[in-house]
Write a protein that holds these residues in place. Structure first.
Motif, short mmCIF file in Angstrom:
data_model
loop_
_atom_site.label_atom_id
_atom_site.label_comp_id
_atom_site.label_asym_id
_atom_site.label_seq_id
_atom_site.Cartn_x
_atom_site.Cartn_y
_atom_site.Cartn_z
N PRO A 1 0.84 -1.20 0.00
CA PRO A 1 0.00 0.00 0.00
C PRO A 1 0.87 1.25 0.00
O PRO A 1 2.00 1.23 0.49
N THR A 2 0.37 2.32 -0.55
CA THR A 2 1.16 3.55 -0.62
C THR A 2 0.57 4.60 0.30
O THR A 2 -0.58 4.51 0.72
N GLY A 3 1.40 5.62 0.58
CA GLY A 3 0.95 6.70 1.45
C GLY A 3 1.31 6.41 2.88
O GLY A 3 1.81 5.35 3.24
N GLY A 4 1.04 7.37 3.76
CA GLY A 4 1.34 7.20 5.17
C GLY A 4 2.79 7.52 5.47
O GLY A 4 3.63 7.58 4.58
N THR A 5 3.08 7.69 6.70
CA THR A 5 4.44 8.03 7.12
C THR A 5 4.92 7.12 8.23
O THR A 5 5.76 7.50 9.03
N GLY A 6 4.38 5.93 8.31
CA GLY A 6 4.83 4.99 9.32
C GLY A 6 4.23 5.24 10.68
O GLY A 6 4.84 4.98 11.70
N GLY A 7 3.01 5.78 10.74
CA GLY A 7 2.37 6.03 12.03
C GLY A 7 2.18 7.51 12.25
O GLY A 7 2.57 8.35 11.45
N ASN A 8 1.56 7.85 13.36
CA ASN A 8 1.25 9.25 13.60
C ASN A 8 2.18 9.91 14.60
O ASN A 8 1.91 11.00 15.09
N GLY A 9 3.29 9.23 14.90
CA GLY A 9 4.30 9.87 15.75
C GLY A 9 4.20 9.50 17.21
O GLY A 9 5.20 9.62 17.94
N ASP A 10 3.04 9.03 17.68
CA ASP A 10 2.94 8.67 19.11
C ASP A 10 2.75 7.19 19.31
O ASP A 10 2.51 6.71 20.39
#
Length: 312
Positions: free
Chosen positions: A295-304
């Motif tokens: 899947p594409t997109g996202g940044t590996g989580g939201n930081g928390d």
């Protein structure tokens, strides 16, 4: 002459029977073994394995059905010698992993299979609970049913074996998908809901508190599952019968709450007064034409670390 000719014919038949390589029209079978990241199927997570005396082998990312496949000879023929890890791709800003059963972002999760759990000819599944067992065993630990029994008991899930759904804990762990289908179609739907709620809690809590001990993770996950079920009695369905998934975040489970829960069961008053755990409607992604592409997109989580776990 007849005897000599008959001998030649018999020799020819024997050679034809033993030498299948002589038939150039038949492609030799290449043995391979699939590994599945599941809670439901996790699409796009990177898998690797390490076998006795060998270097770590990176296999690639899972397909839409949560599977990766390897032809590594040791892993195919002696999988019990190998441990498996599914983890986020390092240094990839576009990395994303998704639970295809409900669309939940799983980019922060790590799932493991301890050495000794895999068996030749049987399915291989990495899940939140197999991860908890791997952590309980330690880095070089080898799977045993006694440790699995202890972990399942600490989560309040001993009944997945005691009620006959599975013959052993390894049966459940090797093929979680089939075990969940049996639970869903069984007479006691409450156990199905409990397993799902507990599994999502284990996955989320592990990702949020990676330095906590397995015992602490188990106790807090058990408590969080009780809260999920109290707030959503038909989990993973809402009051209208629509599918949803829970997501435990540090906002709702800060360190002080984790510390208060890590060594005891919640009281009824604590369950009823607990913050509402976030739930979202299930939105499964569409299967792409090429299901092997991540899947594409996202940044590996939201930081928390809160984008983790599944509800299915």
């Amino acid at each position: 002459m007849k005897i000599k000719l008959l001998s030649i014919v018999i020799a020819g038949v024997i050679l034809a029977g033993c030498g299948s390589d002589n038939n150039n029209s038949v492609t030799p079978e290449v043995k391979s073994k699939k590994i599945q990241a599941f809670d439901g199927a996790v699409w796009g997570i990177e898998g690797s394995f390490k076998c006795d005396g060998e270097d770590t082998v990176r296999v690639g990312t899972t397909d839409f059905d949560g599977n990766i496949e390897t032809q590594n000879e040791t892993f195919v023929n002696s999988p019990e010698k190998c441990a498996v890890t599914f983890a986020p791709q390092e240094n990839n800003p576009n990395y994303k992993a998704i639970d295809v059963s409900n669309g939940k972002d799983l980019s922060a999760v790590t799932y493991k299979i301890p050495q000794g759990l895999l068996e030749a000819g049987k399915k291989a599944t990495a899940s939140p609970i197999s991860t908890l067992i791997a952590e309980q065993l330690g880095e070089d630990g080898v799977y045993d049913e006694a440790t699995a029994q202890t972990v399942f008991a600490s989560l309040g899930l001993s009944d997945v074996v005691n009620n006959g759904i599975c013959d052993s804990f390894s049966d459940y762990l090797q093929d979680v998908d089939s075990a969940l289908k049996k639970l869903k179609n069984g007479d006691d739907n409450s156990l199905y809901s409990k397993v799902l709620a507990t599994t999502v809690a284990v996955s989320d809590v592990q990702a949020l508190y990676p330095d906590a001990s397995p015992e602490e993770i188990a106790q807090v996950s058990k408590n969080q599952a009780v809260i999920i079920l109290h707030q959503n009695p038909n989990y993973p369905l809402d009051e209208n019968g629509d599918e949803l998934f829970a997501e435990i975040t540090k906002e709702k489970l800060p360190q002080e709450s984790f510390d208060a829960q890590k060594d005891k069961d919640l009281t009824q008053d604590e369950i009823e007064s607990a913050p509402v755990i976030d739930t979202k409607p299930s939105t499964p992604p569409e299967k792409p034409e090429d299901s092997t592409k991540p899947p594409t997109g996202g940044t590996g989580g939201n930081g928390d670390g809160s984008s983790s776990g599944t509800g299915n």
